[in-house]
Design an enzyme around this catalytic site. Structure first.
Site, PDB file in Angstrom:
ATOM      1  CG  ASN A   1       7.398   0.130   4.120  1.00  0.00           C
ATOM      2  OD1 ASN A   1       6.272   0.621   4.074  1.00  0.00           O
ATOM      3  ND2 ASN A   1       7.988  -0.382   3.055  1.00  0.00           N
TER       4      ASN A   1
ATOM      5  CB  CYS B   1       0.802   3.043   3.122  1.00  0.00           C
ATOM      6  SG  CYS B   1       0.180   4.240   1.920  1.00  0.00           S
TER       7      CYS B   1
ATOM      8  CG  HIS C   1       4.501   3.613   0.565  1.00  0.00           C
ATOM      9  ND1 HIS C   1       3.366   2.943   0.947  1.00  0.00           N
ATOM     10  CD2 HIS C   1       5.527   3.030   1.221  1.00  0.00           C
ATOM     11  CE1 HIS C   1       3.701   2.000   1.817  1.00  0.00           C
ATOM     12  NE2 HIS C   1       4.993   2.029   2.006  1.00  0.00           N
TER      13      HIS C   1
ATOM     14  CD  GLN D   1       0.468  -1.178   3.117  1.00  0.00           C
ATOM     15  OE1 GLN D   1       1.399  -0.467   3.487  1.00  0.00           O
ATOM     16  NE2 GLN D   1      -0.339  -0.809   2.137  1.00  0.00           N
TER      17      GLN D   1
END
Ligand SMILES: *[C@@H]1O[C@H](CO)[C@@H](O)[C@H](O)[C@H]1NC(C)=O
Length: 350
Positions: A309, A152, A288, A145
């Site tokens: 992630n 996110c 997140h 990102q």
């Protein structure tokens, strides 16, 4: 004359000493100097450039502080996970939180909240003991990102949609985060958003463009309606996993990758390097958005979730995090079971 000579002598002596210090530094006997070197190396590795010497000094101090904490943790009693000096090493806690953690939960409207309460996997029994959607080809490579964009939430939603699309069609298609960021007015692009509203956007806009057609820029952008009109993948709805129930989360993940909110602001999650994270994070503030793409159990018997992630492949275990599963707190570790949802694809032809 004598004075001048003396001065010269001092100079040479200083040169000799500094040479000596530098050579010592490389053998790590003088922590200050070796830390300077490490910072330089780290800067080169991460392409970091500072605007002036003052900024560099400030960043060096934060870097030093973080590196020392990381090393102290790793040298301490074995917790089953290790920390590492990654791309976030020159940021302090506030800066890290401000720049990255973009999960901002939207209060759902009453109607839509009820609509998504149905949980289709509730009667599922006998889920596999372990499951890894990466091995089944339902997960695209880890994305990044970027350091200054709290997007996110878009990455989390997109990974879940890429997953269900592959499961339904057999085709793994990398999809566009940027389209959602630019065109979904309910969410805030780099300043944060919510996976559920991202799903709602994709349902309403009748599909999502591919990553290559509408690539990620990591910044605010104007909606490119032409690119956005070329929908590659569609979803028909989404559902919420019953909150605070890791059993329900397991039932869902056994069927598809699932978007979740976690508390990622802690030092340990920021600098996580490998192993199974077993603590060092709270459940107070889910900040997140990530995607659960599987689950398993270590040789030592620790159960974990496999989490994709969006901090690049150099973070964590090639971009992934393993986090303890089946904890005593119903919220799950780092709040992983508090806000989970998944997209659905139903009755669609073409
Ligand atoms: C958790 O979910 C499962 C299945 O979805 C359900 O059977 C169970 O009653 C739930 N537990 C709680 C505490 O709500």
């Amino acid at each position: 004359m004598a004075l001048k000579n003396h001065f010269q002598y001092l100079c040479i002596a200083f040169l000799l000493i500094s040479k000596f210090l530098t050579s010592q530094a490389s053998t790590r006997q003088l922590p200050e100097l070796s830390m300077l070197e490490r910072h330089e190396k780290w800067m080169a590795q991460h392409g970091r450039v500072y605007k002036d010497a003052q900024e560099k000094m400030k960043r060096f101090e934060i870097f030093t502080d973080n590196v020392q904490k990381i090393e102290a943790f790793n040298a301490g009693p074995d917790q089953g996970y290790k920390l590492g000096v990654n791309a976030f090493a020159d940021m302090n806690d506030e800066e890290f939180q401000a720049s990255l953690n973009g999960y901002k939960r939207q209060e759902p409207e009453m109607m839509s909240a009820l609509e998504h309460e149905h949980f289709r996997y509730t009667n599922v029994r006998n889920v596999p003991k372990t499951l890894d959607w990466r091995k089944k080809g339902a997960v695209t490579p880890v994305k990044d990102q970027g350091l200054v964009c709290g997007s996110c939430w878009a990455f989390s939603a997109v990974a879940a949609m890429e997953g269900i699309n592959q499961i339904k069609t057999g085709k793994l298609v990398s999809l566009s985060e940027q389209e959602i960021m630019d065109c979904d007015k309910k969410d805030g692009s780099c300043s944060g958003g919510d996976m559920d509203t991202a799903f709602e956007f994709v349902i309403k806009s009748r599909g999502l463009a591919t990553e290559s057609n509408y690539p990620y820029k990591g910044e605010y952008g104007v909606c490119d309606t032409k690119k956005a009109s070329k929908a590659a993948v569609r979803i028909t709805g989404y559902e919420k996993v019953p909150a605070n129930n890791e059993t329900a989360l397991l039932q869902a993940v056994a069927h598809q990758p699932v978007s979740v909110g976690v508390d990622a602001s802690s030092f340990d999650s920021r600098f996580y390097s490998n192993g199974v994270l077993i603590g060092g994070c709270g459940t107070k503030k889910l900040d997140h958005g990530v995607t659960v793409v599987g689950y398993g159990k270590t040789k030592g018997g620790t159960k974990y979730w496999i989490v994709k992630n969006s901090w690049g492949e150099y973070w964590g275990e090639n971009g992934y995090l393993r986090i303890k599963r089946g904890v005593s707190a119903k919220e799950g570790l780092c709040g992983i079971a508090m806000e989970a949802s998944y997209p659905i694809v139903e009755g669609m032809k073409d």
